[in-house]
Scaffold this motif. Structure first.
Motif: not given
Length: 451
Positions: A397-406
């Motif tokens: 769902e979310h890439a590493r480095g995304s706002w969800q996986k900061q």
């Protein structure tokens, strides 16, 4: 009568950083530091040199902002050159279906240098631009990419005008005129993705924001209903044809969307539409120690708009490869990396990479995520080996480095060091990162000494 255009201008003119959530300030800070690093990394790219040839260097004045090519220019031209440098590698952060930092930061550095703005004023300029972009986007149910418009160049022009107006402390009426002027300068096409012109979108957008403010300061006028008018900005660029143009729907200042959406820091210098799938492919290759020769098929299931942006199925250059899911999977499968060294013409045309492109199959979903990016809710990657074994990664769902996986500060610093170190001596990289990361403590942007 209240209107979207007037509400936007009042928000910019009366913005109060003290009322902003800490998360929003953090988004601005990491967006700025990451963009500066990527801008320095892109300084020597051919596109930057070509654009610099049409800009006019300024001589004999320290008030002229410096560009990454070592020359000084008027603020608008410095923003043009630095904007191209910031976006040419496609390594800059992502949010709001585009790249806010890659237009806002070059504008802020150039105009802030001229005005001797503080770090706090730089953050204010970033946030008014981001919030205007974000709240206008909330009024449109469709995705600009589907219509062929690049949001970075369209929404970004208004954002840069807002940020430049804030730096110059324009009153509400002049700010409204600057936004109206900027609305007619907005342009950029998805069809130019994978070419030098995509990075020109960023430079031209940063330049246009400054030019719009200059014109408004001189008395130049625009229509003060330009955003909501039936022949205005929102309707003209609307992919759905039905934007909400009621002033009551425009809730700028009521909630910080910078705090909600933040910025997504890229770990790979490719279109962000590939990042979730790259994470998955590298995970599979590492976990199962997949030998490239054992791969029969790499399957990717992604979003229809993502696929629209990833137009190059058989890339032959580094630029083309940035917009290719097939290349992203080939590089991830063969080298377990997708970095600056892999985004070169020589690497892209390697026989093993070209052969692996043929093994990538991409299918799409029409379903859209409810967030700020034009993605499917998740990406799926699975690999069929030559012996028939199927290896599946869980939905991403979310890439590493995304706002969800900061990323942690140390990880952001590592990327900054990799990028800025291309241009700067090692002893300058760490201190520059620290000053940028703690930008609110900087009294004058000139203290940053980027070069």
């Amino acid at each position: 009568m209240d209107s979207i255009t007037r509400k936007a201008a009042e928000f910019v003119a009366k913005f109060d950083l003290a009322s902003v959530p800490n998360e929003a300030v953090h988004a601005a800070r990491i967006g700025i530091v990451d963009c500066v690093g990527v801008m320095l990394a892109g300084a020597r790219e051919p596109a930057v040199g070509l654009v610099a040839c049409i800009a006019t260097p300024a001589t004999g004045s320290n008030d002229a902002p410096p560009a990454v090519n070592g020359l000084r220019y008027g603020a608008a031209d410095a923003a043009l050159v630095n904007g191209v440098a910031a976006h040419v590698l496609d390594f800059d952060d992502v949010a709001l279906a585009g790249h806010p930092s890659t237009v806002l930061v070059p504008m802020i550095l150039a105009e802030g240098h001229r005005l001797q703005s503080s770090g706090q004023e730089a953050i204010e300029a970033y946030l008014v631009g981001y919030e205007l972009w974000a709240h206008l986007a909330e009024l449109e149910p469709g995705h600009m990419h589907d219509r062929g418009f690049h949001p970075t160049a369209v929404m970004g022009t208004l954002a840069c005008a807002a940020g430049a107006a804030r730096l110059n402390r324009l009153p509400t009426e002049e700010t409204a005129n600057a936004l109206a002027i900027a609305a007619s300068l907005a342009a950029g096409l998805v069809a130019n993705f994978g070419s030098m012109t995509k990075s020109l979108h960023a430079g031209r957008t940063a330049q246009s924001g400054i030019q719009a403010v200059r014109l408004a300061q001189s008395g130049y006028t625009g229509s003060l209903d330009v955003l909501e008018h039936r022949t205005g900005f929102l309707r003209s660029f609307s992919p759905s044809g039905s934007p909400d143009t009621e002033a009551s729907a425009f809730r700028i200042g009521e909630e910080s969307l910078a705090a909600r959406y933040g910025v997504n820091i890229k770990r790979y210098p490719t279109c962000y539409a590939t990042h979730r799938s790259i994470d998955a492919m590298i995970d599979l290759a590492d976990e199962h120690d997949i030998a490239p020769d054992d791969v029969a098929i790499i399957h990717v299931h992604t979003g229809v708009t993502q696929r629209l942006m990833l137009r190059n199925t058989r890339p032959q250059t580094g630029l083309e490869a940035k917009f290719s899911m097939e290349f992203a999977m080939a590089s991830a499968a063969i080298t377990r990396k997708v970095g600056l060294r892999e985004l070169t013409d020589d690497f892209v045309t390697r026989p093993d990479i070209q052969a692996m492109l043929e093994k990538v199959e991409v299918t799409v979903s029409e379903e859209k995520d409810a967030g700020d990016l034009p993605n499917a809710p998740f990406d799926l990657v699975w690999v069929t080996l030559r012996d028939g074994t199927v290896l599946r990664h869980e939905p991403v769902e979310h890439a590493r480095g995304s706002w969800q996986k900061q990323l942690r500060r140390s990880e952001i610093a590592a990327k900054f060091g990799e990028c800025a170190g291309i241009l700067l001596p090692e002893e300058k990289v760490g201190p520059l990162f620290d000053r940028l990361y703690d930008l609110q403590t900087v009294n004058d942007i000139r203290e940053l000494e980027l070069l």
